[in-house]
Write a protein that holds these residues in place. Structure first.
Motif, PDB file in Angstrom:
ATOM      1  N   HIS A 126       3.736   5.144  -2.466  1.00  0.00           N
ATOM      2  CA  HIS A 126       3.817   3.980  -1.604  1.00  0.00           C
ATOM      3  C   HIS A 126       3.840   4.312  -0.115  1.00  0.00           C
ATOM      4  O   HIS A 126       4.201   3.462   0.699  1.00  0.00           O
ATOM      5  CB  HIS A 126       5.047   3.140  -1.975  1.00  0.00           C
ATOM      6  N   ARG A 127       3.425   5.514   0.229  1.00  0.00           N
ATOM      7  CA  ARG A 127       3.298   5.848   1.655  1.00  0.00           C
ATOM      8  C   ARG A 127       2.135   5.076   2.251  1.00  0.00           C
ATOM      9  O   ARG A 127       1.201   4.691   1.537  1.00  0.00           O
ATOM     10  CB  ARG A 127       3.026   7.343   1.844  1.00  0.00           C
ATOM     11  N   ARG A 128       2.178   4.911   3.560  1.00  0.00           N
ATOM     12  CA  ARG A 128       1.055   4.262   4.242  1.00  0.00           C
ATOM     13  C   ARG A 128      -0.182   5.137   4.089  1.00  0.00           C
ATOM     14  O   ARG A 128      -0.095   6.363   4.173  1.00  0.00           O
ATOM     15  CB  ARG A 128       1.369   4.079   5.720  1.00  0.00           C
ATOM     16  N   PRO A 129      -1.338   4.549   3.898  1.00  0.00           N
ATOM     17  CA  PRO A 129      -2.589   5.332   3.712  1.00  0.00           C
ATOM     18  C   PRO A 129      -2.907   6.251   4.886  1.00  0.00           C
ATOM     19  O   PRO A 129      -3.433   7.329   4.700  1.00  0.00           O
ATOM     20  CB  PRO A 129      -3.677   4.273   3.561  1.00  0.00           C
ATOM     21  N   ASP A 130      -2.554   5.858   6.109  1.00  0.00           N
ATOM     22  CA  ASP A 130      -2.868   6.697   7.263  1.00  0.00           C
ATOM     23  C   ASP A 130      -1.914   7.882   7.415  1.00  0.00           C
ATOM     24  O   ASP A 130      -2.104   8.716   8.284  1.00  0.00           O
ATOM     25  CB  ASP A 130      -2.868   5.859   8.546  1.00  0.00           C
TER      26      ASP A 130
END
Length: 59
Positions: free
Chosen positions: A53-57
């Motif tokens: 669930h980390r941000r894609p960037d």
């Protein structure tokens, strides 16, 4: 399990686990009498969740 074992089981690094502990993403694990971390299977579940669930960037 020790931090190296946790890192291998969760597909992350020991450095990342220490960072997550310091930032409050992971709870402070119990310690063995020798001072090593004693992480249970719930830590693998939490790390798997966080990595998914980390941000894609940030990958």
């Amino acid at each position: 399990m020790k931090i190296g074992e946790l890192a291998a089981a969760s597909g992350t690094t020991s450095k990342t686990i220490r960072f997550y502990e310091q930032s409050g993403v992971l709870p402070e694990p119990t310690r063995m009498p020798s001072g090593y971390r004693d992480c249970g299977p719930e830590f693998i579940e939490r790390l798997t969740f966080v990595r998914a669930h980390r941000r894609p960037d940030c990958r």
